[in-house]
Design an enzyme around this catalytic site. Sequence first.
Site, PDB file in Angstrom:
ATOM      1  N   PRO A   1       0.793  -1.239   0.000  1.00  0.00           N
ATOM      2  CA  PRO A   1       0.000   0.000   0.000  1.00  0.00           C
ATOM      3  C   PRO A   1       0.822   1.284   0.000  1.00  0.00           C
ATOM      4  O   PRO A   1       0.257   2.371   0.134  1.00  0.00           O
ATOM      5  CB  PRO A   1      -0.777  -0.129   1.312  1.00  0.00           C
ATOM      6  CG  PRO A   1       0.160  -0.870   2.214  1.00  0.00           C
ATOM      7  CD  PRO A   1       0.865  -1.858   1.335  1.00  0.00           C
ATOM      8  N   GLU A   2       2.134   1.196  -0.160  1.00  0.00           N
ATOM      9  CA  GLU A   2       2.986   2.372   0.019  1.00  0.00           C
ATOM     10  C   GLU A   2       2.579   3.575  -0.835  1.00  0.00           C
ATOM     11  O   GLU A   2       2.624   4.720  -0.376  1.00  0.00           O
ATOM     12  CB  GLU A   2       4.459   2.004  -0.274  1.00  0.00           C
ATOM     13  CG  GLU A   2       5.139   1.211   0.827  1.00  0.00           C
ATOM     14  CD  GLU A   2       4.964  -0.290   0.662  1.00  0.00           C
ATOM     15  OE1 GLU A   2       5.730  -1.056   1.265  1.00  0.00           O
ATOM     16  OE2 GLU A   2       4.041  -0.717  -0.084  1.00  0.00           O
ATOM     17  N   VAL A   3       2.202   3.331  -2.096  1.00  0.00           N
ATOM     18  CA  VAL A   3       1.901   4.467  -2.973  1.00  0.00           C
ATOM     19  C   VAL A   3       0.667   5.240  -2.510  1.00  0.00           C
ATOM     20  O   VAL A   3       0.486   6.398  -2.899  1.00  0.00           O
ATOM     21  CB  VAL A   3       1.716   4.019  -4.438  1.00  0.00           C
ATOM     22  CG1 VAL A   3       3.033   3.503  -5.007  1.00  0.00           C
ATOM     23  CG2 VAL A   3       0.616   2.988  -4.571  1.00  0.00           C
TER      24      VAL A   3
ATOM     25  N   LEU B   1       4.611   6.848  -0.651  1.00  0.00           N
ATOM     26  CA  LEU B   1       5.885   6.122  -0.589  1.00  0.00           C
ATOM     27  C   LEU B   1       5.938   5.087  -1.711  1.00  0.00           C
ATOM     28  O   LEU B   1       5.072   5.050  -2.571  1.00  0.00           O
ATOM     29  CB  LEU B   1       6.042   5.463   0.787  1.00  0.00           C
ATOM     30  CG  LEU B   1       6.004   6.416   1.987  1.00  0.00           C
ATOM     31  CD1 LEU B   1       6.033   5.636   3.292  1.00  0.00           C
ATOM     32  CD2 LEU B   1       7.162   7.416   1.922  1.00  0.00           C
TER      33      LEU B   1
END
Length: 254
Positions: A128-130, A134
């Site tokens: 899920p970073e984006v 991130l």
Amino acid sequence: MRDEILYEVRGSAAWLTIDREERRNAVGVAALEMLLRHLDRAEADAAVRALCLTGAGREVFCAGADLADAGADAGSLPASYARVLKRLRAFPKPLVARVNGHCLAGGLGLMLSCDVIYARDGIHVGAPEVTVGLFPMMAAALLLRDGLRKKVLELVYTGGRMTAQEAEAAGLVTRIFPEAELDAAVSGVLERVARSAPRAVELGRRALAEAEGLPFVEAVDLLCARLGDVLRTEDAAEGLRAFLEKRAPRWKGR
């Protein structure tokens, strides 16, 4: 302060459990440094033939980096995480992941550093970073090595999730088990690894890491040389004797 990574030897395997259930088993610098110390401990113990990595509870295997808990150490968190991934990659003994719950973000790197990944049915893996600005930089090195490229790119660019079945189909999970069968399956594979020649497994794991990414001819030449190393071990001689004498081998790890 309590241990955030539990260490326990069960039979011939060392079990490392991320014990931060209240934080979804997310890891900060302290937990990562403790993980490194426990890896040193497991490597030094000749009685330990394999290592199992898991998370406390049943909801989350690891939710990645605990940025909220890192505080002043937040800047050193990526470096600590990178050290752990490199250490796991170079670890001389087989690694098994018991994925008891969802595996997210940096947890993917820890999971994919393991050789065998057994997951319970119903879990999700996700990057899920984006969605928070991130990107899963270091975990992506393992995602691209182990997974189908197009499936991985869809995952990391959208911040999406995969079911356990989708992760297995994409090459990110070895096998899926009903929750009631997961522990028996993990124990079973650890026991089977323990019956294998320890020196051969150690040399083989290192050789495969060396050969990864080499052109075919260079890889074959390298692995041919490493087979020579295996053939010169005491365990190889014992294995041949045991085969001819129709008995179980008595491994010495030499």
